[in-house]
Design an enzyme around this catalytic site. Structure first.
Site, PDB file in Angstrom:
ATOM      1  CB  SER A  15      -0.941  -0.006   1.208  1.00  0.00           C
ATOM      2  OG  SER A  15      -0.228  -0.217   2.407  1.00  0.00           O
ATOM      3  CG  HIS A 248      -1.467   3.829   3.880  1.00  0.00           C
ATOM      4  ND1 HIS A 248      -2.270   3.341   4.876  1.00  0.00           N
ATOM      5  CD2 HIS A 248      -0.881   2.743   3.305  1.00  0.00           C
ATOM      6  CE1 HIS A 248      -2.172   2.010   4.910  1.00  0.00           C
ATOM      7  NE2 HIS A 248      -1.325   1.633   3.967  1.00  0.00           N
TER       8      HIS A 248
END
EC number: 3.1.1.3
Length: 265
Positions: A15, A248
């Site tokens: 990711s 993230h």
């Protein structure tokens, strides 16, 4: 910038390369953005991109083990590598140590624990705590990442291979907040785990001879709580679609990674 033309880029990874939560979405099943760092880099270099990144990937699902995501199965990412790739970027290994997954779990736990109705769920989610990988665990993750490099070279023999590290999430300015609902001890544990993930990349680069674009120190002043964070915190509303992108890279973070790779080249 390199003097050798880069006409075709391939991207492998989890990711932190795929870019969940960044619009527009390129592949919803892979939780992959069309504005992740591989796309930004290819755009900058005027190169064709084969983006094989899948959120949740481990070094094993990149090399040998199919990755099951809901009702879809992704073949090992290296199976899609073009033989004529000039450059291959690799960002993986964090999931081998339970890095961001545990941050999301404990972030949701911290948020749930602040309300009486959801406190029991928070207690359950907190039971495991922050992973504490041993040195042997770090070595295994580094060996897995080195295998990704080796398999990449086997399939794309003429490609330049770059290991691209993770951005700092918990930095010197990160404190307990709605976006980062962790006490001081948990924050310290995540800083330690982030250092171990960075060590995985250093060890894999040494072991494989791959080039390393180390992002942890470069992004140290851009963690959560800083004036210009390159990563996202826990969203105000906890929905599956928004939580997937928590902790993230954000758009600025992906741009910073693309900049660092271009500078390295």
């Amino acid at each position: 910038m390199t003097d050798t033309p880069i006409r075709r880029i391939a991207a492998l990874g989890s990711s932190y390369a795929a870019g969940p939560g960044i619009e527009p979405v390129a592949d919803r099943r892979a939780n992959r953005s069309a504005r992740n760092y591989p796309h930004l880099l290819a755009e900058r270099l005027g190169a064709e991109l084969t983006d094989l990144t899948v959120s949740g990937a481990t070094t094993d699902t990149i090399t040998t083990t199919p990755q099951r995501v809901l009702l879809h199965t992704f073949a090992p990412q290296v199976a899609g590598l073009p033989e004529d790739a000039d450059l291959v970027t690799i960002t993986a290994g964090g999931n081998d140590l339970g890095y961001i997954g545990s941050m999301v779990r404990l972030g949701v736990a911290g948020r749930c624990s602040s309300r009486a109705l959801t406190r029991p769920l928070g207690t359950v989610l907190q039971r495991k705590g922050v992973p504490r990988p041993s040195q042997a665990d770090v070595d295994r993750a580094a060996a897995g990442l080195a295998r990704v490099v080796e398999e990449t070279r086997r399939r794309a023999a003429h490609a330049r291979v770059l290991l691209v590290g993770y951005l700092t999430v918990v930095g010197p300015d990160t404190r307990d907040s709605r976006a980062t609902p962790f006490d001081a001890a948990t924050l310290d544990d995540f800083r330690r785990l982030g250092d171990q993930v960075a060590d995985v990349f250093t060890r894999a680069a040494t072991r494989s001879g791959a080039e390393l674009v180390a992002m942890r120190q470069r992004s140290r002043e851009h963690g959560l709580g800083s004036l210009e964070p390159w990563v996202t915190g826990l969203p105000e509303r906890l929905r599956p679609s928004s939580v997937a992108g928590a902790f993230h890279p954000n758009g600025a973070g992906m741009s910073a990674v693309a900049d660092a790779i271009a500078e390295h080249l």
